[in-house]
Motif scaffolding. Structure first.
Motif, PDB file in Angstrom:
ATOM      1  N   GLU A 110       0.806  -1.218   0.000  1.00 35.87           N
ATOM      2  CA  GLU A 110       0.000   0.000   0.000  1.00 35.87           C
ATOM      3  C   GLU A 110       0.844   1.275   0.000  1.00 35.87           C
ATOM      4  O   GLU A 110       0.378   2.315  -0.474  1.00 35.87           O
ATOM      5  CB  GLU A 110      -0.942  -0.003   1.204  1.00 35.87           C
ATOM      6  CG  GLU A 110      -1.991  -1.108   1.169  1.00 35.87           C
ATOM      7  CD  GLU A 110      -2.840  -1.069  -0.082  1.00 35.87           C
ATOM      8  OE1 GLU A 110      -3.345   0.015  -0.424  1.00 35.87           O
ATOM      9  OE2 GLU A 110      -2.989  -2.125  -0.734  1.00 35.87           O
ATOM     10  N   VAL A 111       2.064   1.215   0.530  1.00 37.22           N
ATOM     11  CA  VAL A 111       2.893   2.432   0.603  1.00 37.22           C
ATOM     12  C   VAL A 111       4.036   2.439  -0.409  1.00 37.22           C
ATOM     13  O   VAL A 111       4.854   3.342  -0.420  1.00 37.22           O
ATOM     14  CB  VAL A 111       3.456   2.648   2.035  1.00 37.22           C
ATOM     15  CG1 VAL A 111       2.333   2.729   3.051  1.00 37.22           C
ATOM     16  CG2 VAL A 111       4.463   1.554   2.416  1.00 37.22           C
ATOM     17  N   GLY A 112       4.091   1.401  -1.269  1.00 33.49           N
ATOM     18  CA  GLY A 112       5.114   1.384  -2.323  1.00 33.49           C
ATOM     19  C   GLY A 112       6.439   0.784  -1.931  1.00 33.49           C
ATOM     20  O   GLY A 112       7.466   1.103  -2.542  1.00 33.49           O
ATOM     21  N   PHE A 113       6.435  -0.107  -0.932  1.00 30.47           N
ATOM     22  CA  PHE A 113       7.673  -0.754  -0.482  1.00 30.47           C
ATOM     23  C   PHE A 113       7.687  -2.242  -0.839  1.00 30.47           C
ATOM     24  O   PHE A 113       8.167  -3.071  -0.081  1.00 30.47           O
ATOM     25  CB  PHE A 113       7.828  -0.607   1.038  1.00 30.47           C
ATOM     26  CG  PHE A 113       8.100   0.804   1.506  1.00 30.47           C
ATOM     27  CD1 PHE A 113       8.434   1.824   0.627  1.00 30.47           C
ATOM     28  CD2 PHE A 113       8.021   1.117   2.862  1.00 30.47           C
ATOM     29  CE1 PHE A 113       8.673   3.112   1.071  1.00 30.47           C
ATOM     30  CE2 PHE A 113       8.267   2.395   3.324  1.00 30.47           C
ATOM     31  CZ  PHE A 113       8.596   3.403   2.422  1.00 30.47           C
ATOM     32  N   TRP A 114       7.137  -2.598  -2.003  1.00 27.66           N
ATOM     33  CA  TRP A 114       7.008  -4.013  -2.379  1.00 27.66           C
ATOM     34  C   TRP A 114       7.625  -4.279  -3.752  1.00 27.66           C
ATOM     35  O   TRP A 114       7.212  -5.159  -4.483  1.00 27.66           O
ATOM     36  CB  TRP A 114       5.538  -4.416  -2.357  1.00 27.66           C
ATOM     37  CG  TRP A 114       5.258  -5.879  -2.291  1.00 27.66           C
ATOM     38  CD1 TRP A 114       4.610  -6.638  -3.222  1.00 27.66           C
ATOM     39  CD2 TRP A 114       5.614  -6.795  -1.238  1.00 27.66           C
ATOM     40  NE1 TRP A 114       4.537  -7.953  -2.825  1.00 27.66           N
ATOM     41  CE2 TRP A 114       5.140  -8.072  -1.594  1.00 27.66           C
ATOM     42  CE3 TRP A 114       6.291  -6.637  -0.009  1.00 27.66           C
ATOM     43  CZ2 TRP A 114       5.311  -9.210  -0.789  1.00 27.66           C
ATOM     44  CZ3 TRP A 114       6.458  -7.751   0.795  1.00 27.66           C
ATOM     45  CH2 TRP A 114       5.975  -9.016   0.420  1.00 27.66           C
ATOM     46  N   GLY A 115       8.651  -3.508  -4.119  1.00 26.79           N
ATOM     47  CA  GLY A 115       9.283  -3.667  -5.417  1.00 26.79           C
ATOM     48  C   GLY A 115       8.444  -3.064  -6.531  1.00 26.79           C
ATOM     49  O   GLY A 115       7.316  -2.619  -6.327  1.00 26.79           O
ATOM     50  N   SER A 116       9.026  -3.065  -7.729  1.00 29.86           N
ATOM     51  CA  SER A 116       8.360  -2.453  -8.880  1.00 29.86           C
ATOM     52  C   SER A 116       7.938  -3.456  -9.936  1.00 29.86           C
ATOM     53  O   SER A 116       7.270  -3.088 -10.905  1.00 29.86           O
ATOM     54  CB  SER A 116       9.295  -1.416  -9.526  1.00 29.86           C
ATOM     55  OG  SER A 116       9.673  -0.421  -8.597  1.00 29.86           O
ATOM     56  N   THR A 117       8.354  -4.712  -9.777  1.00 29.50           N
ATOM     57  CA  THR A 117       8.028  -5.753 -10.747  1.00 29.50           C
ATOM     58  C   THR A 117       7.592  -7.010 -10.008  1.00 29.50           C
ATOM     59  O   THR A 117       7.754  -7.118  -8.785  1.00 29.50           O
ATOM     60  CB  THR A 117       9.250  -6.095 -11.619  1.00 29.50           C
ATOM     61  OG1 THR A 117      10.270  -6.679 -10.776  1.00 29.50           O
ATOM     62  CG2 THR A 117       9.815  -4.861 -12.309  1.00 29.50           C
ATOM     63  N   LYS A 118       7.056  -7.983 -10.764  1.00 36.69           N
ATOM     64  CA  LYS A 118       6.680  -9.249 -10.153  1.00 36.69           C
ATOM     65  C   LYS A 118       7.905  -9.953  -9.571  1.00 36.69           C
ATOM     66  O   LYS A 118       7.833 -10.579  -8.506  1.00 36.69           O
ATOM     67  CB  LYS A 118       6.006 -10.155 -11.189  1.00 36.69           C
ATOM     68  CG  LYS A 118       4.623  -9.699 -11.607  1.00 36.69           C
ATOM     69  CD  LYS A 118       3.999 -10.684 -12.589  1.00 36.69           C
ATOM     70  CE  LYS A 118       2.591 -10.260 -12.974  1.00 36.69           C
ATOM     71  NZ  LYS A 118       1.985 -11.221 -13.953  1.00 36.69           N
ATOM     72  N   GLU A 119       9.027  -9.844 -10.271  1.00 42.77           N
ATOM     73  CA  GLU A 119      10.258 -10.461  -9.773  1.00 42.77           C
ATOM     74  C   GLU A 119      10.681  -9.855  -8.437  1.00 42.77           C
ATOM     75  O   GLU A 119      11.033 -10.575  -7.493  1.00 42.77           O
ATOM     76  CB  GLU A 119      11.387 -10.296 -10.789  1.00 42.77           C
ATOM     77  CG  GLU A 119      12.709 -10.903 -10.347  1.00 42.77           C
ATOM     78  CD  GLU A 119      13.829 -10.692 -11.349  1.00 42.77           C
ATOM     79  OE1 GLU A 119      14.948 -11.188 -11.085  1.00 42.77           O
ATOM     80  OE2 GLU A 119      13.604 -10.024 -12.369  1.00 42.77           O
TER      81      GLU A 119
END
Length: 245
Positions: free
Chosen positions: A121-130
């Motif tokens: 929710e805050v954008g700390f989960w990477g930018s791609t599926k990998e």
């Protein structure tokens, strides 16, 4: 964000309730923040969740639950409130830590699920599926390190010998995390201070917390510093705690 009807705005079992607000946010002072976290009144598994929310400058509520001695046992407001929360929020997995998402009106439980939800929710989960998969992998590996500390703290006799064994067991996992940092390192560049994608992600916070806890263990028992064996992890810790966030 104007939230719907209040969701988990109070806790009858929490010994301390704190509302964290950031001046840059425009929410009204009397409006409950979107997120609330619940954990024992210690750092533990609650610390990475709270650090993530603070790094994202996300307003949030913190519910802290005390445990006090009671004769030959222990008592806590959490144990009294837990059955009520299970019924009220239809969450049979209710446990500490938890994250109450007031915007989505749901209660998230289990540590890595809590970390993943906030991070997404805050954008700390990477930018791609990998990168998202890397976040999941690292959180699981770091949790193995945490479990060793947990069994030392709550299942051992507190002796130096038990501390040494805990440290030796944890080093198997720290060696893997050191190898991850080595793969991320670019020749001639500073040691990376992020585990995934060159930017802040959920595993950074729990990794930092574990490095700090095990450094404290070594200091308390007069053991050789864990960080001496893992120079990239040491540089990660030193660099991460200096980040502006």
């Amino acid at each position: 964000m104007v939230l719907p009807h209040p969701f988990m705005t109070k806790s009858s079992g929490a010994g301390t309730t704190i509302t964290v607000r950031f001046p840059s946010n425009a929410a009204a002072p009397d409006e409950p923040p979107r997120f609330a976290t619940g954990y024992w009144a210690i750092r533990g598994l609650g610390a990475p969740l709270r650090m993530m929310l603070c790094a994202a400058k996300c307003d949030h509520t913190v519910f802290l639950y005390d445990v006090v001695e009671d004769g030959d046992g222990w008592k806590s407001g959490w144990w009294k409130e837990k059955p009520q929360l299970i019924e009220k929020y239809s969450q049979p997995l209710m446990n500490l830590p938890f994250v109450a998402d007031r915007a989505e009106r749901r209660m998230v439980c289990q540590t890595n699920a809590c970390m993943a939800h906030i991070a997404q929710e805050v954008g700390f989960w990477g930018s791609t599926k990998e990168e998202a998969s890397q976040c999941e992998e690292l959180l699981c590996e770091i949790y193995d390190v945490r479990n060793i500390m947990f069994y030392f703290a709550y299942g051992g006799d507190g002796s130096k010998e038990v501390a040494e064994k805990a440290l030796a067991d944890a080093k198997k996992h720290f060696a893997k995390l050191e190898a991850v940092l080595k793969l991320k390192q670019v020749k001639g560049a500073p040691t990376p201070v992020h585990l995934v994608g060159g930017k802040v992600s959920a595993p950074d916070f729990h990794f930092f917390e574990m490095l700090d806890q095990y450094s404290g263990l070594c200091s308390c028992y007069g053991l050789p510093s864990l960080l001496e064996d893992y120079p990239l992890s040491k540089a990660f810790k030193d660099g991460f705690e200096k980040l502006e966030e």
